[in-house]
Design an enzyme around this catalytic site. Sequence first.
Site, short mmCIF file in Angstrom:
data_model
loop_
_atom_site.label_atom_id
_atom_site.label_comp_id
_atom_site.label_asym_id
_atom_site.label_seq_id
_atom_site.Cartn_x
_atom_site.Cartn_y
_atom_site.Cartn_z
CB CYS A 1 -9.01 0.50 10.30
SG CYS A 1 -8.71 -0.80 9.10
CG HIS B 1 -5.52 2.50 11.01
ND1 HIS B 1 -5.21 1.24 11.46
CD2 HIS B 1 -5.95 2.35 9.72
CE1 HIS B 1 -5.45 0.36 10.50
NE2 HIS B 1 -5.90 1.02 9.44
CG ASN C 1 -4.48 -1.97 7.84
OD1 ASN C 1 -4.92 -2.12 8.98
ND2 ASN C 1 -5.14 -1.31 6.90
N1 COA Z 1 2.60 -5.88 -6.59
C1 COA Z 1 2.86 -5.41 -7.82
N2 COA Z 1 1.98 -4.70 -8.53
C2 COA Z 1 0.79 -4.45 -7.98
C3 COA Z 1 0.45 -4.90 -6.69
C4 COA Z 1 1.41 -5.66 -5.99
N3 COA Z 1 1.18 -6.14 -4.77
N4 COA Z 1 -0.79 -4.48 -6.40
C5 COA Z 1 -1.24 -3.79 -7.46
N5 COA Z 1 -0.27 -3.77 -8.41
C6 COA Z 1 -0.31 -3.14 -9.73
C7 COA Z 1 -1.70 -2.90 -10.23
O1 COA Z 1 -2.21 -4.09 -10.83
C8 COA Z 1 -1.49 -1.81 -11.24
O2 COA Z 1 -0.98 -2.38 -12.41
P1 COA Z 1 -1.44 -1.80 -13.85
O3 COA Z 1 -0.95 -0.39 -13.89
O4 COA Z 1 -0.77 -2.71 -14.82
O5 COA Z 1 -2.94 -1.89 -13.86
C9 COA Z 1 -0.34 -0.99 -10.61
O6 COA Z 1 0.27 -1.84 -9.65
C10 COA Z 1 -0.83 0.27 -9.93
O7 COA Z 1 -1.95 -0.08 -9.13
P2 COA Z 1 -2.64 0.98 -8.21
O8 COA Z 1 -3.82 0.36 -7.55
O9 COA Z 1 -2.84 2.23 -8.99
O10 COA Z 1 -1.47 1.24 -7.14
P3 COA Z 1 -1.44 2.26 -5.99
O11 COA Z 1 -0.28 3.15 -6.13
O12 COA Z 1 -2.79 2.91 -5.76
O13 COA Z 1 -1.14 1.32 -4.75
C11 COA Z 1 -2.32 0.38 -2.89
C12 COA Z 1 -2.06 0.31 -4.41
C13 COA Z 1 -3.33 -0.69 -2.55
C14 COA Z 1 -1.01 0.11 -2.17
C15 COA Z 1 -2.85 1.81 -2.55
O14 COA Z 1 -3.92 2.13 -3.39
C16 COA Z 1 -3.29 1.90 -1.13
O15 COA Z 1 -2.50 1.83 -0.22
N6 COA Z 1 -4.60 2.10 -0.89
C17 COA Z 1 -5.13 2.19 0.47
C18 COA Z 1 -5.20 0.81 1.07
C19 COA Z 1 -5.50 0.85 2.54
O16 COA Z 1 -4.81 1.47 3.29
N7 COA Z 1 -6.58 0.15 2.92
C20 COA Z 1 -6.97 0.05 4.27
C21 COA Z 1 -7.51 1.33 4.76
S1 COA Z 1 -7.82 1.23 6.46
#
Ligand code: COA
Length: 329
Positions: free
Chosen positions: A112, A248, A278
């Site tokens: 990215c 980004h 993204n």
């Molecule tokens: N829909 C519903 N539930 C989902 C889900 C989805 N698409 N994806 C994950 N969950 C669930 C998980 O399984 C977890 O369930 P649990 O509590 O029963 O285990 C719960 O939601 C919380 O998951 P978590 O990973 O803690 O959520 P989060 O608030 O961290 O959000 C992301 C997840 C991926 C959106 C977040 O971590 C994020 O944006 N990370 C950065 C990603 C990114 O930008 N990557 C590229 C960088 S360039």
Amino acid sequence: MQTTITGLGSYLPEKILTNADLEKMVDTSNEWIIERTGVSERRILSKEESSSTMGAEAALAAIRAADISVKSIDLIIVATCSPDGMFPSTANRIQAIIGAKNAVCFDINSACNGFLSGLIVGNSLINSKQYNNALIIGSEALSRLVDWSDRNTCVLFGDGAGAVILEKSKNDAFGIVDFQFGSDGNNGDLLFATGPGSIKNELVKEAKIIMDGQNVFKHAVNTMSAVTKDLLKQTNLTIEDIDLCIPHQANIRILNAIAKNLSIDEGAMFSNVNKYGNTSAASIPIALTEAFYANMLNEGDTLLFTAFGAGLNWGSVILNWGQINKPEK
Ligand code: COA
């Protein structure tokens, strides 16, 4: 000598994949995706398209805007982590599509952060005085790497391309002011794609994105905030000097956290992550093109670009915007 952007363009595939579509594919909901990521929909390329075909469309739009001939292009640098194949480079493939037969071509994979890396490599090569201009493209076909059964990742990414023409600036008031980059290979396993590759002496054919979302989130916020603070210090600027930040487009919560850390006003932080998700190396040139055509860029504006991605790699660039003509569409 300064180098500056003299033309820009983007390409987004027609097909839109909405959160409602994703609800039918994995256990998720529109509300969850919007609340955690800010993404409502993303674009998905067609069977006939690839990173090179999308990149070529964006490149031709940028060339039209810069009003230069294709044959005068000296360098084509493509930032992509979803190339058409292992080789030849996507830059070479785009060269063939657009007919830029005098260009020297190569790809950069800094995920990215790739577009900003390409911009600074192009800037340095023009400053070496060997080349007069560079076509810098970010193009990503991430839907080909996404595991469509993994709700942790499939809601985040989209496809698209953006491109700029970089040339020697005719006016020293406009162009790239300075930059800062960083890398951390020790945390590479926080966000990576499996195959195809030569790991373990075999070609892994099944491509998938694997991510530790929470850890990536923290690194993204911390590194983009820190590298921007360092760059402001290095350039003797303050955040009040920045007219528009074009980060980004990873996730709206990441952008909001950076804006809070850096005290960037809401109106000075550009985001279109809701429409495209993204798009990795393509996200900044797509956003920049959108800001340009929305008349958000004024001559003399100081722009801040900041990015973070797999690697880990991150960086920030400051550029004084010199106005360019909008070509007839
Ligand atoms: N829909 C519903 N539930 C989902 C889900 C989805 N698409 N994806 C994950 N969950 C669930 C998980 O399984 C977890 O369930 P649990 O509590 O029963 O285990 C719960 O939601 C919380 O998951 P978590 O990973 O803690 O959520 P989060 O608030 O961290 O959000 C992301 C997840 C991926 C959106 C977040 O971590 C994020 O944006 N990370 C950065 C990603 C990114 O930008 N990557 C590229 C960088 S360039």
